[in-house]
Design a protein around this motif. Structure first.
Motif, mmCIF file in Angstrom:
data_model
loop_
_atom_site.group_PDB
_atom_site.id
_atom_site.type_symbol
_atom_site.label_atom_id
_atom_site.label_comp_id
_atom_site.label_asym_id
_atom_site.label_seq_id
_atom_site.Cartn_x
_atom_site.Cartn_y
_atom_site.Cartn_z
ATOM 1 N N LEU A 88 34.634 -7.887 30.034
ATOM 2 C CA LEU A 88 35.773 -8.472 29.343
ATOM 3 C C LEU A 88 36.726 -7.394 28.827
ATOM 4 O O LEU A 88 37.944 -7.468 29.024
ATOM 5 C CB LEU A 88 35.286 -9.341 28.179
ATOM 6 C CG LEU A 88 36.376 -9.979 27.312
ATOM 7 C CD1 LEU A 88 37.236 -10.926 28.153
ATOM 8 C CD2 LEU A 88 35.758 -10.717 26.138
ATOM 9 N N LEU A 89 36.173 -6.371 28.181
ATOM 10 C CA LEU A 89 37.005 -5.305 27.638
ATOM 11 C C LEU A 89 37.690 -4.512 28.744
ATOM 12 O O LEU A 89 38.842 -4.095 28.609
ATOM 13 C CB LEU A 89 36.152 -4.369 26.773
ATOM 14 C CG LEU A 89 35.676 -4.943 25.439
ATOM 15 C CD1 LEU A 89 34.717 -3.976 24.753
ATOM 16 C CD2 LEU A 89 36.863 -5.243 24.535
ATOM 17 N N SER A 90 36.993 -4.303 29.851
ATOM 18 C CA SER A 90 37.575 -3.584 30.983
ATOM 19 C C SER A 90 38.785 -4.330 31.529
ATOM 20 O O SER A 90 39.825 -3.727 31.839
ATOM 21 C CB SER A 90 36.526 -3.404 32.084
ATOM 22 O OG SER A 90 37.076 -2.734 33.199
ATOM 23 N N ALA A 91 38.673 -5.644 31.637
ATOM 24 C CA ALA A 91 39.791 -6.451 32.123
ATOM 25 C C ALA A 91 40.964 -6.392 31.159
ATOM 26 O O ALA A 91 42.133 -6.307 31.577
ATOM 27 C CB ALA A 91 39.344 -7.896 32.329
ATOM 28 N N ALA A 92 40.672 -6.424 29.858
ATOM 29 C CA ALA A 92 41.735 -6.362 28.853
ATOM 30 C C ALA A 92 42.446 -5.013 28.887
ATOM 31 O O ALA A 92 43.682 -4.940 28.802
ATOM 32 C CB ALA A 92 41.155 -6.625 27.466
ATOM 33 N N VAL A 93 41.674 -3.933 29.011
ATOM 34 C CA VAL A 93 42.276 -2.596 29.091
ATOM 35 C C VAL A 93 43.137 -2.485 30.339
ATOM 36 O O VAL A 93 44.232 -1.897 30.315
ATOM 37 C CB VAL A 93 41.180 -1.508 29.090
ATOM 38 C CG1 VAL A 93 41.784 -0.129 29.358
ATOM 39 C CG2 VAL A 93 40.444 -1.499 27.762
ATOM 40 N N ASN A 94 42.667 -3.054 31.449
ATOM 41 C CA ASN A 94 43.440 -3.015 32.687
ATOM 42 C C ASN A 94 44.794 -3.701 32.540
ATOM 43 O O ASN A 94 45.810 -3.212 33.040
ATOM 44 C CB ASN A 94 42.648 -3.663 33.827
ATOM 45 C CG ASN A 94 43.456 -3.769 35.110
ATOM 46 O OD1 ASN A 94 43.771 -4.868 35.575
ATOM 47 N ND2 ASN A 94 43.810 -2.630 35.680
ATOM 48 N N VAL A 95 44.820 -4.824 31.825
ATOM 49 C CA VAL A 95 46.088 -5.529 31.599
ATOM 50 C C VAL A 95 47.050 -4.646 30.804
ATOM 51 O O VAL A 95 48.222 -4.479 31.173
ATOM 52 C CB VAL A 95 45.846 -6.862 30.855
ATOM 53 C CG1 VAL A 95 47.166 -7.458 30.387
ATOM 54 C CG2 VAL A 95 45.122 -7.844 31.763
#
Length: 420
Positions: free
Chosen positions: A72-79
C-alpha cells in the motif's frame, strides 16, 4: 521547413497513425525508443511480480500485515513521485534526463534484493527504489505524447495503444520464461537478477536510442505549460470527476484479478494450473485486440469505444460470477481479452487529454488512476465478500464499472475527449 510542408507532414503522419500505427511508431525515433523501453519496463516488472509475495513472506520472513502495508505504501509513494516527476518534466520541458535517473533506481532496487537478500533490503527497495522506478512508465508515455502532439486525438490514441501493446507483450512472454528459467531452484531470488538486467537494458535504450531534446524545443514545451498550479488542475472539479469515473471503469480489471483465481479454484472447480493458462490466453488476446480497438476508435470516438469496452467487460464479470465449471471460464477468455484490451489502452490518451499542454503531468495520471482504481477494487472486494460470494463480488465489480462508463459517456461521449 515552410508552413505548407509542416502541414503536409502532419496530415501524412495522421494518415499513417490511423492506418498503420505500428509503422509510424517504428518510423519516429523517439516513439520507437519509448516502445522498446516500455517493453523492458514491463519485462522487469513481469519477472518479479508473480514471485514478489513468495520472496517477501516465505523466503525473507515478512509478516502478512507488514507485506500488505508495504504494498500500500509503495503504491502511494509511486503516485506522489510520478506526479512530482511529471510536473518537473513539464517545467523543464524535457524527459530524457529524468528517465535515465528513474531507470537507474530500477536497476539498483532489484539488484539490492538479489545481492543483499534481507527484510531491510526488501522494504527499502519497495518504499524507495521501486516506486521511483515506476515513474519511468509515465515519462515514457509523456515522450510519446510529445512526439505525437501534431496528430489529432484518434491518431495519437492509435500510437499510444500500439506502445501499450509492447507492455502487454512483455507480460505474455516473461512470466513463463522466468518460470522456465527458475524451474527446480529452491529460491525465487534470481527473478530479481533478471529484473535488474531488464531495467539496465531499459536504461541503455534510453541513453543510446532516445534522441536528445533540442534546447529550443525544450524551452518551447516548458513555456507552453499553463501558469496555473498543476495540483489545482488535478483537483479541479471537472478533472476530479472524470478521474473518479475512469477509476470506476478500470477497477473492473483489479476486481477480475482478485476474484478470478478464487472463482476458478472454487465455484468453477478448476485447478491452479487453469488460472495460469486462462491468464496467459487473455494476455495474448489483449495484444492482438489492442490493434482492433485502434480501428474501432476511428469509427466511433475514443470515449464511446471505451464505454463499449466497459459494457463488454461488465458482461464478462457477470458471466464469470455465474461460472460453475472450468470450461465456462475458458469460454469467456475471448470476451475478456477483447474487452480488457480497451480498458488497458484507451484510458492512456484520455488521461493525457485531461492535462493538455502538460505531457508529463498528464502521463503521471496513469499512476494516479492505477492507485484509485485499486482502492475502489479493495472497497468492492471487502463489501462484496461480506454480503455475497466471490461470484457476487464479480457482478458488483461489473456494476461499478458500468457506473463509471455511464459517467464518462455523459461527460464526454459526444465530444470524444475530455473538455476541462
Amino acid at each position: 521547413m515552410n508552413s505548407r510542408a509542416i502541414e503536409d507532414e502532419r496530415v501524412a503522419a495522421q494518415a499513417a497513425a490511423r492506418g498503420k500505427p505500428l509503422a509510424l511508431a517504428f518510423r519516429e525515433p523517439s516513439v520507437r525508443a519509448a516502445m522498446i523501453a516500455i517493453f523492458f519496463f514491463g519485462f522487469s516488472g513481469a519477472a518479479t511480480a508473480p514471485y514478489q509475495s513468495v520472496v517477501g513472506i516465505r523466503e525473507l520472513g515478512l509478516a502478512n500485515g507488514v507485506y500488505a502495508a508495504l504494498i500500500l505504501l509503495s503504491a502511494a509513494v509511486n503516485v506522489v513521485v510520478s506526479v512530482a516527476v511529471g510536473m518537473l518534466a513539464d517545467r523543464l520541458g524535457r524527459t530524457r534526463s529524468l528517465m535515465i535517473a528513474t531507470s537507474a533506481f530500477g536497476v539498483v532496487g532489484a539488484a539490492l534484493i538479489y545481492l543483499v537478500p534481507s527484510q531491510a533490503s526488501f522494504v527499502v527497495s519497495g518504499l524507495v527504489f521501486s516506486p521511483v522506478y515506476g515513474a519511468v512508465n509515465g515519462l515514457l508515455f509523456a515522450t510519446v505524447r510529445v512526439a505525437t502532439d501534431r496528430l489529432d486525438g484518434d491518431a495519437a490514441g492509435a500510437v499510444n495503444s500500439t506502445v501499450r501493446a509492447a507492455l502487454s507483450l512483455s507480460w505474455v512472454l516473461v512470466p513463463g520464461l522466468t518460470a522456465l528459467a527458475l524451474t527446480g531452484r529452491a529460491s525465487m531470488l534470481p527473478a530479481y537478477l533478471i529484473s535488474a538486467l531488464a531495467a539496465l537494458v531499459l536504461l541503455l535504450v534510453i541513453v543510446v536510442m532516445l534522441p536528445r531534446e533540442a534546447r529550443g524545443a525544450a524551452r518551447e514545451i516548458g513555456a507552453a505549460v499553463p501558469d496555473r498550479s498543476a495540483l489545482s488542475s488535478i483537483l479541479s472539479a471537472g478533472v476530479a470527476l472524470r478521474m473518479i469515473a475512469l477509476a470506476l471503469v478500470c477497477s473492473a480489471l483489479h476486481v477480475n484479478g482478485a476474484v478470478l483465481p478464487l472463482i476458478v479454484t472454487g465455484a468453477a472447480e478448476g485447478t491452479v494450473a487453469d488460472i495460469g493458462i486462462v491468464v496467459g490466453i487473455v494476455a495474448a488476446l489483449e495484444v492482438v485486440f489492442i490493434f482492433v480497438w485502434t480501428r474501432i476508435q476511428r469509427r466511433i470516438n475514443s470515449v464511446r469505444a471505451l464505454v463499449a469496452g466497459t459494457v463488454l467487460y461488465a458482461i464478462y464479470l457477470a458471466l464469470l460470477g455465474l461460472s460453475t465449471a472450468p470450461w465456462h471460464v475458458y469460454a469467456l477468455t475471448l470476451l475478456s481479452g477483447f474487452a480488457a484490451a480497451a480498458l488497458i489502452s484507451i484510458p492512456i490518451t484520455y488521461l493525457q487529454d485531461l492535462m493538455r499542454g502538460r505531457p508529463g503531468l498528464g502521463s503521471s495520471l496513469i499512476s494516479v488512476n492505477f492507485f484509485m482504481s485499486g482502492g475502489i477494487c479493495a472497497a468492492i472486494f471487502a463489501f462484496g465478500t461480506h454480503v455475497t460470494t466471490y461470484g457476487g463480488t464479480s457482478v458488483i465489480g461489473g456494476a461499478a464499472a458500468l457506473l463509471g462508463g455511464a459517467m464518462l459517456f455523459a461527460l464526454d461521449g459526444r465530444r470524444g475527449a475530455p473538455d476541462v
